[in-house]
Design a protein around this motif. Sequence first.
Motif, PDB file in Angstrom:
ATOM      1  N   GLN A   1       1.184  -1.008   0.194  1.00  0.00           N
ATOM      2  CA  GLN A   1      -0.231  -0.248   0.370  1.00  0.00           C
ATOM      3  C   GLN A   1       0.977   1.498   0.267  1.00  0.00           C
ATOM      4  N   SER A   2       2.261   1.442   0.384  1.00  0.00           N
ATOM      5  CA  SER A   2       3.046   2.214   0.704  1.00  0.00           C
ATOM      6  C   SER A   2       4.038   3.077  -0.740  1.00  0.00           C
TER       7      SER A   2
ATOM      8  N   THR B   1      11.476   1.677  -1.426  1.00  0.00           N
ATOM      9  CA  THR B   1      12.478   0.773  -0.262  1.00  0.00           C
ATOM     10  C   THR B   1      12.098   0.680   1.187  1.00  0.00           C
ATOM     11  N   PHE B   2      12.397  -0.444   1.230  1.00  0.00           N
ATOM     12  CA  PHE B   2      12.268  -0.365   3.144  1.00  0.00           C
ATOM     13  C   PHE B   2      13.213  -1.611   3.434  1.00  0.00           C
TER      14      PHE B   2
ATOM     15  N   ARG C   1       9.856  -9.620  -2.262  1.00  0.00           N
ATOM     16  CA  ARG C   1       9.657  -9.544  -3.633  1.00  0.00           C
ATOM     17  C   ARG C   1       9.030  -9.650  -4.563  1.00  0.00           C
ATOM     18  N   LYS C   2       8.380 -11.030  -4.948  1.00  0.00           N
ATOM     19  CA  LYS C   2       7.763 -11.503  -5.161  1.00  0.00           C
ATOM     20  C   LYS C   2       7.047 -10.590  -6.140  1.00  0.00           C
ATOM     21  N   ASP C   3       6.176 -10.350  -4.811  1.00  0.00           N
ATOM     22  CA  ASP C   3       4.589  -9.381  -4.834  1.00  0.00           C
ATOM     23  C   ASP C   3       4.911  -8.075  -5.526  1.00  0.00           C
TER      24      ASP C   3
ATOM     25  N   ASN D   1       9.015  -4.028  -8.571  1.00  0.00           N
ATOM     26  CA  ASN D   1       9.656  -2.611  -8.643  1.00  0.00           C
ATOM     27  C   ASN D   1      10.037  -2.032  -7.329  1.00  0.00           C
ATOM     28  N   LYS D   2       9.830  -2.889  -5.925  1.00  0.00           N
ATOM     29  CA  LYS D   2      10.440  -2.317  -4.228  1.00  0.00           C
ATOM     30  C   LYS D   2      11.945  -2.902  -4.316  1.00  0.00           C
TER      31      LYS D   2
END
Length: 300
Positions: free
Chosen positions: A219-220, A224-225, A238-240, A243-244
């Motif tokens: 949702q964010s 990058t997390f 990473r799979k879901d 692009n992050k």
Amino acid sequence: MKQQIKQLACERDALLIAHNYERDEIQEIADITGDSLALSIEAEKTDKQVIVFCGVHFMAESAAILAPDKTVLLPRTDAGCPMADMVTAEGLRELKRQHPDATVVTYVNSSAAVKAESDICCTSSNAVSVARSVGADKLLLVPDRNLGRYIAKHVPEKECIFWPGYCPTHDRLSVEEILQAKAEHPEALFMVHPECRPEILELADHICSTSGMYDYAAQSPAKTFIVGTENGILWRLRKDNPNKEFITPSRCLVCPDMKLTRLEDVLRCLETLEPRVTVPEEIRRKAKLALDKMLAVPRD
Ligand code: 13P
Ligand code: SF4
């Protein structure tokens, strides 16, 4: 081997469940992955006859408590939880004798015998709601001192007594490691599991269960997390979210017990329908009361 497992699971009328910390290949073959709360609910509502629980012992026990008519299999009997082992039913009975007016709120990371001594259970995704739902002014928070302090912060009107247990994997995460990761990725949001120490939670943008991290990342708008929990969670994050970027701040964020189960263990347990997890009926009935009370509380 993955195909063999799938085929045999179908023949055995088995549901393959995996916790979010399991090895990538185990999560890949699972029918359902999730956090402790989601998996307990799935175990209770499935109409399959067999539940193969790829996780640690207390999780399979919860399934056996909630679904006594099902065959619950734990592919590796040696997959335990060191935090759950830090409290015994006898130890908890002694603490209850010292605080007869308190309500016992027990994290699901505990044995069936400890749950049976408890008034209500909680998981990392409903802990605060559970604590708020309890009428008593005094709580015994068992066994995780870190989750306990996190709960206590949200119910300042209640007196909280903490059992001194902790998760060796999460408790190791240091402030220095988080500051270093933040310095290297100043744009990143930091999400963290409440089993980490209070000074780590102070640095977080978001505190949640493992499944809560999937929702937050999806949702964010951030790209990058920094991920403050066991590294098994990275596979699906990473799979879901291709692009992050997901950063693990420490090489220590590995739970050895969660890494024990391999494909060959799952295949063997489907072939033999062993090892089974069962709970003596008297303990099961009492533990189920504490779990049922938890399941009746609306989620955070
Ligand atoms: P979750 O309930 O968030 O999946 O956590 C379980 C666990 O064992 C964390 O260490
Ligand atoms: Fe237990 Fe910690 Fe492993 Fe979770 S990560 S199963 S709390 S030892």
